[in-house]
Design an enzyme around this catalytic site. Structure first.
Site: not given
Length: 330
Positions: A49-51, A83, A220, A230-231
């Site tokens: 995970r993580g862009a 995603r 993101d 973002n999150k």
């Protein structure tokens, strides 16, 4: 900084290995990925995970599709559906498309995408360190585990600490998936940076006490006006920081800017399983029959941003002009 990279590629065995981030920090388990379908499933399940890391993984997903003789159109489609919010996924797959049918070209492009992540994030870390001082608060996870490079917001924090500018980091636990508690705290401990974990709802109290000198987060997907996804929980921090007069920065590679979007209204927001809110590592937290809502991201408006930290430097308002100049578009 001791970097814990989220993946490695074994060209001889034709396997892309992913460090299962769902198991960290208690276990370090490597998951073999051999097909584009397996890669799409791993991205969807947040093994990786993580862009930026998703972008690199997707690129190698197409390399695996070449190695296994898969239908490339189908492989590309599966990866794009994994995603929807992280624009780096689509950026990487768009770069891979001209190399369809050419294994050597595909591998070379995937390697270039990964190498550029490292170069870009080193620059982001150095630029970001210039504006951070004292006690810094961050949200979610933006270190090497999320990127495959040096990290974006966390890379800047670690570099600022190395330079003697940042003394301490407040780490939001980042409910419901606990990326801050499980991953950011883990990376900061490895890097030797003093950090304290807090529940997400404690941030405002710390700000009111004058114990936060800056907030820095990752991105993101960002629109051309500076609005960004973002999150979930980032928007709350932005509003709190604005109210308390605390600088609020977003750190990202320019590949995370979506030039097709004028504002954040067009950013798709992924909704994940309610079970990730109702349960934690298989332990039920809420009564049976209770509903839960789980948007994985929120939209922070550009007016709450002090600056945008990129590989080309720090951008300041008006962000629409600054981003267009940085991207070289009119």
């Amino acid at each position: 900084m001791e970097r814990i990279l989220p993946f490695r590629f074994d060209e001889k065995e034709r396997v892309f290995w992913l460090l299962d981030q769902r198991k960290l920090p208690l276990e370090e388990i490597w998951v073999p990925v051999r097909t584009a379908k397996e890669m799409a499933e791993a991205i969807r399940a947040m093994v990786v995970r993580g862009a930026p890391a998703i972008g690199v993984s997707a690129a190698y997903g197409m390399v695996l599709a070449h190695l296994r003789g898969e239908d490339l159109e189908g492989a590309d489609r599966l990866l794009r559906q994994s995603r929807p919010t992280a624009v780096n996924l689509f950026y990487a797959l768009d770069r891979m498309r001209p190399h369809w049918g050419n294994l050597a070209g595909s591998l070379k492009e995937a390697q270039a995408i990964w190498r550029e992540v490292e170069e870009t994030e080193r620059a982001i870390s150095l630029h970001g360190a210039k504006v951070l001082r004292g006690q810094v608060l961050t949200h979610c996870n933006t270190g090497p585990l999320a990127t495959g490079g040096y990290g974006t917001a966390l890379g800047a924090i670690v570099e600022a600490h190395r330079q003697g500018r940042v003394s301490h980091v407040w780490v939001d636990e980042t409910r419901p998936y606990l990326q801050g508690a499980r991953l950011t705290a883990y990376e900061l401990k490895k890097a030797g940076v003093p950090a304290t974990l807090i529940a997400d709802n404690m941030a405002g109290f710390l700000m009111a006490q004058g114990r936060v000198d800056a907030v820095i987060v990752g991105v993101d997907r960002m629109a051309l006006n500076g609005d960004f996804a973002n999150k979930i929980g980032t928007y709350t921090l932005a509003v709190l920081a604005h109210h308390h007069g605390i600088p609020f920065y977003a750190a990202l590679p320019l590949s995370s800017v979506d030039p097709s979007l004028e504002s954040g209204q067009g950013i798709p927001i992924e909704e994940r399983s309610p079970e990730e809110v109702l349960e934690l590592r298989g332990v039920r937290l809420a009564p049976l029959g209770v509903a839960a809502y789980h948007p994985a991201f929120d939209i922070t408006l550009h007016r709450y941003l002090t600056g945008i930290i990129t590989e080309k430097g720090i951008l300041y308002p008006p962000f629409d002009e600054a981003l267009r100049d940085a991207l070289g578009i009119s």
